[in-house]
Design a protein around this motif. Structure first.
Motif, PDB file in Angstrom:
ATOM      1  N   THR A   1       0.878  -6.631   1.660  1.00  0.00           N
ATOM      2  CA  THR A   1      -0.340  -6.227   2.344  1.00  0.00           C
ATOM      3  C   THR A   1      -1.091  -7.424   2.912  1.00  0.00           C
ATOM      4  O   THR A   1      -1.691  -7.336   3.988  1.00  0.00           O
ATOM      5  CB  THR A   1      -1.277  -5.436   1.407  1.00  0.00           C
ATOM      6  OG1 THR A   1      -1.606  -6.242   0.265  1.00  0.00           O
ATOM      7  CG2 THR A   1      -0.622  -4.134   0.966  1.00  0.00           C
TER       8      THR A   1
ATOM      9  N   SER B   1      -0.941  -6.770  -7.992  1.00  0.00           N
ATOM     10  CA  SER B   1      -0.692  -5.420  -7.504  1.00  0.00           C
ATOM     11  C   SER B   1       0.758  -5.287  -7.081  1.00  0.00           C
ATOM     12  O   SER B   1       1.318  -6.181  -6.433  1.00  0.00           O
ATOM     13  CB  SER B   1      -1.604  -5.111  -6.308  1.00  0.00           C
ATOM     14  OG  SER B   1      -1.445  -3.785  -5.872  1.00  0.00           O
TER      15      SER B   1
ATOM     16  N   HIS C   1      -0.650 -10.877  -4.657  1.00  0.00           N
ATOM     17  CA  HIS C   1       0.033  -9.784  -3.950  1.00  0.00           C
ATOM     18  C   HIS C   1       1.430 -10.194  -3.477  1.00  0.00           C
ATOM     19  O   HIS C   1       2.284  -9.334  -3.284  1.00  0.00           O
ATOM     20  CB  HIS C   1      -0.807  -9.316  -2.762  1.00  0.00           C
ATOM     21  CG  HIS C   1      -2.024  -8.546  -3.167  1.00  0.00           C
ATOM     22  ND1 HIS C   1      -2.111  -7.168  -3.089  1.00  0.00           N
ATOM     23  CD2 HIS C   1      -3.201  -8.958  -3.681  1.00  0.00           C
ATOM     24  CE1 HIS C   1      -3.297  -6.775  -3.527  1.00  0.00           C
ATOM     25  NE2 HIS C   1      -3.981  -7.853  -3.901  1.00  0.00           N
TER      26      HIS C   1
ATOM     27  N   ASP D   1       3.682  -4.921  -2.199  1.00  0.00           N
ATOM     28  CA  ASP D   1       3.230  -6.102  -2.927  1.00  0.00           C
ATOM     29  C   ASP D   1       4.115  -6.397  -4.139  1.00  0.00           C
ATOM     30  O   ASP D   1       4.893  -5.548  -4.590  1.00  0.00           O
ATOM     31  CB  ASP D   1       1.766  -5.977  -3.323  1.00  0.00           C
ATOM     32  CG  ASP D   1       0.841  -6.060  -2.100  1.00  0.00           C
ATOM     33  OD1 ASP D   1       1.192  -6.760  -1.145  1.00  0.00           O
ATOM     34  OD2 ASP D   1      -0.221  -5.409  -2.113  1.00  0.00           O
TER      35      ASP D   1
ATOM     36  N   GLY E   1      -4.701  -2.663   0.129  1.00  0.00           N
ATOM     37  CA  GLY E   1      -4.707  -4.081  -0.184  1.00  0.00           C
ATOM     38  C   GLY E   1      -6.045  -4.513  -0.753  1.00  0.00           C
ATOM     39  O   GLY E   1      -6.595  -3.878  -1.657  1.00  0.00           O
ATOM     40  N   ASP E   2      -6.599  -5.592  -0.191  1.00  0.00           N
ATOM     41  CA  ASP E   2      -7.901  -6.107  -0.645  1.00  0.00           C
ATOM     42  C   ASP E   2      -8.978  -5.926   0.418  1.00  0.00           C
ATOM     43  O   ASP E   2      -9.992  -6.637   0.409  1.00  0.00           O
ATOM     44  CB  ASP E   2      -7.791  -7.593  -1.007  1.00  0.00           C
ATOM     45  CG  ASP E   2      -7.151  -7.818  -2.370  1.00  0.00           C
ATOM     46  OD1 ASP E   2      -6.847  -6.825  -3.051  1.00  0.00           O
ATOM     47  OD2 ASP E   2      -6.943  -8.989  -2.741  1.00  0.00           O
TER      48      ASP E   2
ATOM     49  N   SER F   1      -5.629  -7.129   5.515  1.00  0.00           N
ATOM     50  CA  SER F   1      -4.637  -6.392   4.719  1.00  0.00           C
ATOM     51  C   SER F   1      -4.007  -5.274   5.542  1.00  0.00           C
ATOM     52  O   SER F   1      -4.684  -4.594   6.323  1.00  0.00           O
ATOM     53  CB  SER F   1      -5.302  -5.781   3.480  1.00  0.00           C
ATOM     54  OG  SER F   1      -5.684  -6.764   2.557  1.00  0.00           O
TER      55      SER F   1
END
Length: 338
Positions: free
Chosen positions: A133, A87, A139, A102, A230-231, A214
């Protein structure tokens, strides 16, 4: 897993502190000499008034940057870069203010992220804010090279340690750089050039989980807002929604590369996006994007753009608050207007 100290002090921050202390000493000496020798131009002022004047002079001395109208609307380009199974989002305002969220995946031997930044930022160009993030390798990718190759003004990280060599290389690059360092927390607001940034997560009670720690932000310009999560999982999305904070946004970058574990019905209903984006690699082993997550958006008739099918997705936010979307991959070039 341990949490790093809340504040890291980089070389740039040390230099600022030295400059402030030096300026304070110099001005204090000048002020004191003028006060006791009777040479101060404001000799008739009271002591409190003189102290106030001294504070203004100190701030003027330290803040040498030219004032900028941060509320002025200006055309902005947002590129959701084709980072394969990683990302990276590049946000650039017309005045040159640049934010990178990222830095792609480390396994990209072609270092595509560097090629893209060279194209859009310019070799050695300025990045005002670089947000990692979280510290997963897809990332922070070539984050160390970005720190070394570009003029990064400020870095945000979530403060949760990782054990990878990629993470260690990134930390070393940050420490050696001239960038300021921040670990933002939920409830904090920032102004970066014309961009308003609201931090929605993480909080001080972090569970030391990379994905759920994140840095989640809502970034607004020209009254157009986007969510970058983010995740983070659905449990974090739920906590943010239940906090009552306004997360309505014109677009969302789907959490965790479009995974079924993110982009919940609650998140979609609360944000009410006009379109959504996911960043994932073709034929990836994770099954991203997840069918359930895609179906949740389709049920709300929300258009979806993904780097698998569309390559880099470019959104242009115009000064009047409208936007256009161009996706480029294969034979088609798509343009939508809000």
């Amino acid at each position: 897993m341990t949490r790093r100290k809340k504040k890291r002090v980089t070389k740039k921050q040390k230099e600022k502190r030295v400059k402030l202390i030096s300026a304070g000493i110099i001005l204090l000496l000048v002020f004191s000499m003028g006060l006791f020798l009777g040479e101060n131009k404001q000799a008739d002022l009271t002591l409190s008034e003189k102290i106030g004047l001294f504070k203004e002079e100190l701030l003027t001395f330290f803040n040498t940057e030219e004032d900028v109208d941060q509320t002025k609307n200006q055309e902005t380009t947002i590129r959701f870069l084709d980072a394969n199974q990683g990302s990276a989002t590049l946000i650039q305002a017309k005045d040159g203010t640049t934010i990178l969220i990222d830095s792609g995946r480390y396994e990209d031997k072609d270092k595509k992220i560097i090629q893209q930044l060279d194209q859009y930022v310019g070799t050695g160009g300025k990045i005002d804010l670089l947000i990692f993030t979280h510290n997963d390798s897809d990332h922070i990718g070539y984050g160390d090279l970005i720190m070394n190759y570009y003029d990064v003004e400020e870095v945000w990280m979530n403060g949760t340690d990782a054990t990878s060599k990629i993470y260690e290389r990134l930390l070393n690059a940050v420490d050696k750089s001239n960038a300021s360092y921040t670990e933002p927390k939920n409830g904090e607001d920032y102004q970066v050039g014309p961009f308003q940034i609201e931090v929605l997560s993480p909080n001080e009670q972090s569970e030391n989980d990379q994905n759920d720690d994140s840095i989640i932000t809502k970034i607004t310009i020209n009254q157009v807002s986007g969510l970058y999560s983010g995740d983070a999982s659905q449990s974090i999305e739920k906590a943010i929604v239940e906090s009552g904070i306004d997360i309505t946004a014109d677009y969302i970058l789907m959490g965790h590369h479009g995974s079924d574990t993110s982009t919940s019905d609650e998140w979609i209903e609360a944000s009410q996006p006009k379109f959504a984006i996911f960043s994932a690699g073709e034929n990836n082993s994770y099954g991203h994007p997840g069918e359930e997550a895609i179906d949740r958006l389709k049920k709300q008739s929300i258009p979806i753009y993904g780097t698998i099918e569309n390559g880099t997705i470019t959104t242009t936010i115009h000064e009047d608050g409208t936007y256009s979307i161009k996706t480029e991959k294969g034979d088609n070039l798509v343009e939508d207007d809000a």
